[in-house]
Design a protein around this motif. Sequence first.
Motif, PDB file in Angstrom:
ATOM      1  N   GLY A 144       0.815  -1.221   0.000  1.00 27.59           N
ATOM      2  CA  GLY A 144       0.000   0.000   0.000  1.00 27.59           C
ATOM      3  C   GLY A 144       0.844   1.264   0.000  1.00 27.59           C
ATOM      4  O   GLY A 144       0.458   2.279   0.597  1.00 27.59           O
ATOM      5  N   LEU A 145       1.986   1.232  -0.691  1.00 30.40           N
ATOM      6  CA  LEU A 145       2.930   2.343  -0.698  1.00 30.40           C
ATOM      7  C   LEU A 145       2.987   3.017  -2.059  1.00 30.40           C
ATOM      8  O   LEU A 145       2.719   2.396  -3.081  1.00 30.40           O
ATOM      9  N   GLY A 146       3.377   4.276  -2.069  1.00 26.59           N
ATOM     10  CA  GLY A 146       3.730   4.953  -3.297  1.00 26.59           C
ATOM     11  C   GLY A 146       5.228   4.853  -3.519  1.00 26.59           C
ATOM     12  O   GLY A 146       5.986   4.477  -2.614  1.00 26.59           O
ATOM     13  N   LEU A 147       5.676   5.188  -4.733  1.00 28.12           N
ATOM     14  CA  LEU A 147       7.103   5.180  -5.050  1.00 28.12           C
ATOM     15  C   LEU A 147       7.510   6.507  -5.671  1.00 28.12           C
ATOM     16  O   LEU A 147       6.776   7.068  -6.491  1.00 28.12           O
ATOM     17  N   ASP A 148       8.671   7.004  -5.280  1.00 29.05           N
ATOM     18  CA  ASP A 148       9.313   8.138  -5.932  1.00 29.05           C
ATOM     19  C   ASP A 148      10.585   7.637  -6.605  1.00 29.05           C
ATOM     20  O   ASP A 148      11.029   6.510  -6.365  1.00 29.05           O
ATOM     21  N   PHE A 149      11.203   8.505  -7.440  1.00 25.72           N
ATOM     22  CA  PHE A 149      12.322   8.012  -8.241  1.00 25.72           C
ATOM     23  C   PHE A 149      13.383   9.084  -8.437  1.00 25.72           C
ATOM     24  O   PHE A 149      13.103  10.281  -8.348  1.00 25.72           O
ATOM     25  N   LYS A 192       1.235   5.602 -12.631  1.00 23.82           N
ATOM     26  CA  LYS A 192       0.086   4.941 -13.251  1.00 23.82           C
ATOM     27  C   LYS A 192      -0.281   3.657 -12.518  1.00 23.82           C
ATOM     28  O   LYS A 192      -1.454   3.365 -12.276  1.00 23.82           O
ATOM     29  N   GLU A 193       0.719   2.879 -12.163  1.00 22.43           N
ATOM     30  CA  GLU A 193       0.464   1.584 -11.548  1.00 22.43           C
ATOM     31  C   GLU A 193      -0.018   1.699 -10.104  1.00 22.43           C
ATOM     32  O   GLU A 193      -0.834   0.893  -9.649  1.00 22.43           O
ATOM     33  N   LEU A 194       0.479   2.704  -9.377  1.00 18.77           N
ATOM     34  CA  LEU A 194       0.205   2.797  -7.946  1.00 18.77           C
ATOM     35  C   LEU A 194      -0.863   3.822  -7.602  1.00 18.77           C
ATOM     36  O   LEU A 194      -1.310   3.879  -6.452  1.00 18.77           O
ATOM     37  N   GLY A 195      -1.276   4.642  -8.565  1.00 18.75           N
ATOM     38  CA  GLY A 195      -2.317   5.629  -8.295  1.00 18.75           C
ATOM     39  C   GLY A 195      -1.860   6.743  -7.369  1.00 18.75           C
ATOM     40  O   GLY A 195      -2.683   7.429  -6.774  1.00 18.75           O
ATOM     41  N   GLN A 196      -0.545   6.916  -7.236  1.00 18.19           N
ATOM     42  CA  GLN A 196       0.027   8.003  -6.444  1.00 18.19           C
ATOM     43  C   GLN A 196       1.094   8.690  -7.284  1.00 18.19           C
ATOM     44  O   GLN A 196       1.942   8.019  -7.878  1.00 18.19           O
ATOM     45  N   THR A 197       1.056  10.006  -7.331  1.00 16.55           N
ATOM     46  CA  THR A 197       2.017  10.736  -8.140  1.00 16.55           C
ATOM     47  C   THR A 197       3.434  10.432  -7.695  1.00 16.55           C
ATOM     48  O   THR A 197       3.765  10.497  -6.513  1.00 16.55           O
ATOM     49  N   CYS A 198       4.278  10.090  -8.653  1.00 15.07           N
ATOM     50  CA  CYS A 198       5.693   9.875  -8.400  1.00 15.07           C
ATOM     51  C   CYS A 198       6.432  11.190  -8.615  1.00 15.07           C
ATOM     52  O   CYS A 198       6.176  11.902  -9.594  1.00 15.07           O
ATOM     53  N   VAL A 199       7.338  11.516  -7.716  1.00 13.81           N
ATOM     54  CA  VAL A 199       8.221  12.654  -7.912  1.00 13.81           C
ATOM     55  C   VAL A 199       9.562  12.120  -8.405  1.00 13.81           C
ATOM     56  O   VAL A 199      10.214  11.337  -7.707  1.00 13.81           O
ATOM     57  N   THR A 200       9.959  12.509  -9.609  1.00 15.14           N
ATOM     58  CA  THR A 200      11.259  12.122 -10.145  1.00 15.14           C
ATOM     59  C   THR A 200      12.195  13.312  -9.997  1.00 15.14           C
ATOM     60  O   THR A 200      11.964  14.367 -10.585  1.00 15.14           O
ATOM     61  N   ASN A 201      13.222  13.129  -9.202  1.00 19.53           N
ATOM     62  CA  ASN A 201      14.102  14.235  -8.818  1.00 19.53           C
ATOM     63  C   ASN A 201      15.439  14.144  -9.541  1.00 19.53           C
ATOM     64  O   ASN A 201      16.085  13.093  -9.561  1.00 19.53           O
ATOM     65  N   PHE A 202      15.848  15.265 -10.125  1.00 26.88           N
ATOM     66  CA  PHE A 202      17.073  15.317 -10.924  1.00 26.88           C
ATOM     67  C   PHE A 202      18.145  16.118 -10.181  1.00 26.88           C
ATOM     68  O   PHE A 202      18.010  17.327  -9.992  1.00 26.88           O
ATOM     69  N   TRP A 203      19.192  15.406  -9.749  1.00 23.80           N
ATOM     70  CA  TRP A 203      20.344  16.054  -9.120  1.00 23.80           C
ATOM     71  C   TRP A 203      21.608  15.593  -9.829  1.00 23.80           C
ATOM     72  O   TRP A 203      21.764  14.412 -10.149  1.00 23.80           O
ATOM     73  N   PHE A 204      22.497  16.553 -10.085  1.00 24.78           N
ATOM     74  CA  PHE A 204      23.731  16.273 -10.806  1.00 24.78           C
ATOM     75  C   PHE A 204      24.923  16.773  -9.997  1.00 24.78           C
ATOM     76  O   PHE A 204      24.891  17.887  -9.471  1.00 24.78           O
ATOM     77  N   PRO A 205      25.995  15.990  -9.910  1.00 31.18           N
ATOM     78  CA  PRO A 205      27.153  16.383  -9.097  1.00 31.18           C
ATOM     79  C   PRO A 205      28.141  17.274  -9.842  1.00 31.18           C
ATOM     80  O   PRO A 205      29.213  17.578  -9.320  1.00 31.18           O
TER      81      PRO A 205
END
Length: 437
Positions: A144-149, A192-205
């Motif tokens: 029952g969890l959402g996922l971020d990426f 789409k699969e989990l019904g919770q908005t995923c936040v995809t975060n872009f960080w560059f070193p």
Amino acid sequence: MPYHFQHYVLCEMPGTGIIMSEINEAYALAKKAYARLGVDTDQAIEVLKKIKISLHCWQGDDVAGFLFKDQALSGGIQVTGNYPGAATNVQELRQDIEKALTFIPGKHKVNLHAIYADTDEKVDLDQLEPRHFEGWVNWAKQQGLGLDFNPTCFSHPRADSGFTISSADRETRDFWIRHCKKSRKIGEYFGKELGQTCVTNFWFPDGYKDIPVDREAPRQRMKSALDEVFLEEIDTNCNIDAVESKVFGIGTESYVVGSNEFCLGYAVRNNKTVCLDAGHFHPTEVISDKIATVLMFTDQLLLHVSRPVRWDSDHVVIMDDELNHIAQSLVRSKLYERTHIGLDFFDGSINRIAAWVIGSRNMIKALLKALLEPTEELRQLELDGDYTGRLAMLEELKTYPFGAVWDYYCQTMGVPVRESWLAEVKKYENEVLKTRT
């Protein structure tokens, strides 16, 4: 462990009638105390239940991941300590996360980096597909969890030069552009699969150790590359893009391409989300003062709540002044409705599950404490110019019985009260973590 401590922990475990009675009695008294201030503790709890924390997977294995396990950490990332029991595969990591979540009240999310793909294929970052994360999605559905990426733009041979998406080498730059494009599609798949908005975060070193001659060209390359990454339309109900800045890092002490000004400007101009990381600013600079300002110009905000000690050292979050100020900034104007709260720390010197639990519970505690403020009364004192009353009330609130409300919340959510979770973590350490090679 001394007997008296063992006995105390046992008594504090949820389900023992005496302690439940004490918790209920203490809550009833606290409820009355807050009611005299016009604060409804039951309502505060209901609001808290709906706020999700994104639990960062990389605390469980010291940011090693599973795609390139022999690759040394790079990009200014360091983990200290060799406490036994780090997860060595995806099954162990998920098992550890599940255990941690049994001690954290509420339903939350898990934040993944690309290097945590669940696959036996030998695949490079620019070839990752949603199917490589199908195991994570199936697990998240069960839990029952959402996922971020997050795309992983570090700890890779293509990042050894110190530059990724802003590299002057076109082939290197194209590799990271492809990886970031793939990451957005993976994030959309999660949503789409989990019904919770995923936040995809872009960080560059990306950056220089010493003072550069040309400060503009790398940022021009990063801007053009990001424009290319974000060119394809993505369903924003499923995935939103965030860009994260940093003031400096190990190896980039003099110049970071993705500075705060760059990321904030890019996000505002291109309708992206800003990520504020508590450790990515100057030592005396805090993100709590930035939250309301950023949300004046962006629709949403991403937080990476960490604890810098003199620099971006990613210590486990404790309930210090800045954490309370972050929570107050979110609660006083209901900005939590537009903010995605993620944790970001990695400590290999202590039990890694305990680190998750301590940090997560502290973030939730701080939110609860802020929700128990008589915000409108405090705001009116400020508008009236009664700064004496404002200061007096804020100081008196520090000793109000919010701990009794927290204990009651944990009890009603079916998680251990106070430090009773620690005995269970120690048991898990002895039975599971110490058996790992």
